[in-house]
Write an enzyme that holds these catalytic residues in place. Structure first.
Site, PDB file in Angstrom:
ATOM      1  N   ARG A  96       0.815  -1.223   0.000  1.00  0.00           N
ATOM      2  CA  ARG A  96       0.000   0.000   0.000  1.00  0.00           C
ATOM      3  C   ARG A  96       0.845   1.268   0.000  1.00  0.00           C
ATOM      4  NH1 ARG A  96      -3.975  -3.569   2.656  1.00  0.00           N
ATOM      5  NH2 ARG A  96      -2.681  -3.548   4.513  1.00  0.00           N
ATOM      6  N   GLU A 123       1.805  -9.879  14.690  1.00  0.00           N
ATOM      7  CA  GLU A 123       0.828 -10.513  15.582  1.00  0.00           C
ATOM      8  C   GLU A 123       0.885 -12.046  15.426  1.00  0.00           C
ATOM      9  OE1 GLU A 123      -2.885  -8.671  14.953  1.00  0.00           O
ATOM     10  OE2 GLU A 123      -3.824  -9.738  16.624  1.00  0.00           O
TER      11      GLU A 123
END
Ligand code: AMP
Length: 174
Positions: free
Chosen positions: A61, A98
């Site tokens: 992105r 994570e």
């Protein structure tokens, strides 16, 4: 175009990619030429006098707006990519996410000790990705690192983990 109008053009997607995450979807802003112009002009104003020699975009992105600013500043674009995507010799760094470990890479010949760089990504959340990106860029002993995001999620306090010599700026805050 005002800052508030651009903020309104960013779409919220609840529970993406996992439950409890409010995903800031920038594609709804990217498809509006007026928002893209606003991003370009705001970035140009902020970085035109910093002596930046290369803009580094983080996959994927960060690849949308970084080359546009590069063109405007008349400097080159350098892609920082996930492991295994860059074809020539690379320098890499791994960091914990994570779920598991991620590795990002730069081409070995992409930066030099003469460079003043701006590393750009779309959004600052916890900061894990960009902190690793800065560590990777530091392996090249560049002269100075600026960091920029289109959006910063202030409540996650992602700025706290960065080294003090790195200048961080975000166009929009939520
Ligand atoms: P972080 O390393 O936690 O700062 O995460 C930053 C990266 O994950 C950026 O490249 C973003 O594109 C993406 N990201 C993380 N959280 C969000 C969110 N709430 N909305 C949109 N993108 C996100």
């Amino acid at each position: 175009m005002t800052e508030e109008q651009v903020k309104k053009a960013i779409r919220d997607i609840p529970d993406f990619p996992s439950k409890g995450i409010l995903f800031k979807d920038l594609t709804t802003a990217f498809k509006e030429p007026s928002c893209m112009k606003w991003f370009e002009n705001e970035l140009y104003k902020r970085y035109k006098d910093k002596g930046i020699t290369k803009i580094v975009g983080i996959e994927s992105r960060g690849f949308v707006v970084a080359p546009i600013l590069g063109n405007r500043l008349n400097i080159g674009f350098v892609p920082m990519r996930k492991k295994g995507k860059l074809p020539a010799e690379t320098v890499e760094i791994s960091y914990s996410k994570e779920y598991g470990i991620d590795t990002i890479e730069l081409h070995k010949d992409s930066l030099t000790t003469d460079d003043i760089i701006l590393i750009h990504d779309d959004l600052l959340a916890t900061g894990g990705t960009m902190i690793a990106a800065c560590k990777l860029a530091k392996k090249f002993n560049v002269k100075k690192i600026y960091v920029n995001f289109l959006v910063e999620l202030d409540f996650l306090d992602g700025r706290k983990g960065f080294d003090e010599d790195i200048e961080i700026d975000s166009l929009l805050h939520f």
